[in-house]
Design an enzyme around this catalytic site. Structure first.
Site, short mmCIF file in Angstrom:
data_model
loop_
_atom_site.label_atom_id
_atom_site.label_comp_id
_atom_site.label_asym_id
_atom_site.label_seq_id
_atom_site.Cartn_x
_atom_site.Cartn_y
_atom_site.Cartn_z
N SER A 1 0.84 -1.20 0.00
CA SER A 1 0.00 0.00 0.00
C SER A 1 0.88 1.26 0.00
O SER A 1 1.62 1.48 -0.95
CB SER A 1 -0.95 -0.04 1.19
OG SER A 1 -1.95 0.94 1.08
N ASP B 1 -10.30 -3.68 -5.49
CA ASP B 1 -9.75 -2.92 -4.38
C ASP B 1 -10.58 -1.67 -4.17
O ASP B 1 -10.62 -0.79 -5.04
CB ASP B 1 -8.29 -2.55 -4.69
CG ASP B 1 -7.58 -1.87 -3.52
OD1 ASP B 1 -8.25 -1.26 -2.66
OD2 ASP B 1 -6.34 -1.94 -3.47
N HIS C 1 -8.15 -4.82 -0.85
CA HIS C 1 -6.93 -4.07 -0.53
C HIS C 1 -6.12 -4.84 0.50
O HIS C 1 -6.49 -4.92 1.68
CB HIS C 1 -7.29 -2.68 0.02
CG HIS C 1 -6.11 -1.77 0.14
ND1 HIS C 1 -5.54 -1.14 -0.95
CD2 HIS C 1 -5.36 -1.39 1.20
CE1 HIS C 1 -4.52 -0.40 -0.57
NE2 HIS C 1 -4.38 -0.55 0.75
#
Length: 392
Positions: free
Chosen positions: A194, A328, A360
């Site tokens: 991320s 996501d 995600h």
């Protein structure tokens, strides 16, 4: 059963089917690479790229549930791994910490490689998904080093009035230099999750000297372009709710270290309005009233342009793996043109992978309700490292 009861049950089933995406059929991941020979070499080691990714049967086809379960629980039955903590004092007095893990598994093909891990926003080596990933990496014979973002570890005090930023690479750079000195004969692969994916991608493209044994990078679920993403991030696909939660997690870090982050001198120097800061409901609002000021930028746009990896792709000179999920809820698919365009250049020797499911940082795999503890994402990263360290 009465007709009314049957009708109600039917409605409930239809709602559940819609929420859980029962009609969404698992498929093989989409793989893009501009160099067919390089991709062929990757395929030899990455069996999961040639197989159907099958998420948990009951709930795994929902990107929201993959994301929520990852956020709430991280992983299933995670083993506790303890590393050796190393501390470094940055030029501004900030105390950066890293955890080093050495594998006890003996594999002559892997004992000369080490993974450099950069976690997601407000995360550290203590985060559950990082613990699971490190454990799996160690079991596969690789050593590992994890960056703890400034302010993310509760037992490490802040020693300067700043925390992590979306694209701050200085702490990661010191980790790279330390590991390169400690393991001069090891190949190193940077792995970012991320926000960490943005950081390692930006780092690998920046105009700075890096050790020659840093041979590849892996980016997982990053958003690439914070500036372009802002209009999409506000309302689509419940993103406002997700980013409210993320904003609160960052504000919690600021509250925890309020005495140093919001001292009288800091508030005056950067013209910070505390009431406005703690009432912020989006990262954009928080970055405007706090983050960009402390980082030394006059506008949020200037800050996002500097921090986003999209503006550093031209400088990348090592093979990259970019992984994103189509469902996501945090990363709009419109932003995935950034890595797609990059990997289409055969000289990049890079691969873009997009799964239909995964959410995600979820990528839970197998089972009906409770999946195995090792995710599809974990398997892919290790398989890619197996491949790229043999190729380069």
């Amino acid at each position: 059963m009465s007709a009314a009861a049957a009708f109600i049950i039917g409605i409930i089933f239809c709602i559940l089917a819609r929420l859980l995406y029962f009609s969404s059929v698992p498929i093989r991941p989409f793989v893009l690479c501009g160099d067919p020979k390089f991709l062929e070499s990757i395929y030899k080691y990455c069996s999961c790229l040639q197989e159907i990714y099958r998420p948990p049967g009951l709930w795994g086809r929902s990107g929201h549930l993959q994301t929520i379960i990852h956020g709430l629980y991280g992983r299933v039955k995670v083993p506790l791994v303890k590393g050796e903590r190393w501390t470094y004092t940055m030029s501004d007095g900030a105390t950066a910490t890293y955890d080093i893990y050495e594998s006890s598994a003996k594999d002559p093909d892997k004992d000369d490689c080490l993974l450099l891990v950069c976690p997601g926003i407000a995360n550290s080596s203590e985060s559950v998904y990082i613990q699971m990933f490190v454990s799996y990496v160690l079991d596969n014979g690789y050593h590992c080093a994890v960056l703890n973002h400034l302010g993310s570890v509760t037992d490490v005090k802040l020693t300067s009035p700043r925390i992590f930023t979306y694209g701050g690479t200085d702490e990661f750079h010191q980790l790279v230099l330390y590991v390169a000195r400690r393991y001069p004969n090891h190949k190193m692969v940077a792995v970012g999750f991320s926000m960490g994916g943005n950081i390692i991608t930006k780092y690998l493209g920046e105009k700075r000297e890096r050790p020659a044994n840093l041979v590849a990078g892996v980016s997982i679920c990053q958003g690439y372009d914070a500036l372009r993403g802002q209009p999409i991030l506000i309302f689509e696909n419940l993103r406002r709710l997700y980013f409210l939660i993320i904003t609160e997690s960052v504000k919690e870090v600021i509250r925890r270290y309020r005495d140093i982050l919001l001292s009288e001198s800091v508030v005056q120097r950067y013209q910070i309005e505390e009431r406005r800061l703690f009432s912020a409901q989006t990262l954009l609002e928080l970055d405007e009233c706090y983050t960009r000021r402390v980082a030394g930028f006059t506008t949020v746009s200037e800050f996002y342009k500097n921090q986003s990896s999209v503006n550093y792709f031209d400088g990348i000179r090592v093979p990259m793996l970019f992984l994103n999920a189509e469902d996501d809820p945090l990363v709009p698919v419109d932003l995935l043109d950034v890595p797609k365009t990059f990997v289409e250049n055969p000289n990049s020797r890079s691969v873009f992978v997009q799964t239909k499911h995964g959410g995600h940082l979820g990528f839970f795999e197998g089972g009906i309700i409770i999946p195995p503890r090792v995710t599809w994402m974990d398997r892919l990263v290790v398989q890619y490292v197996n491949a790229v360290t043999q190729i380069v």
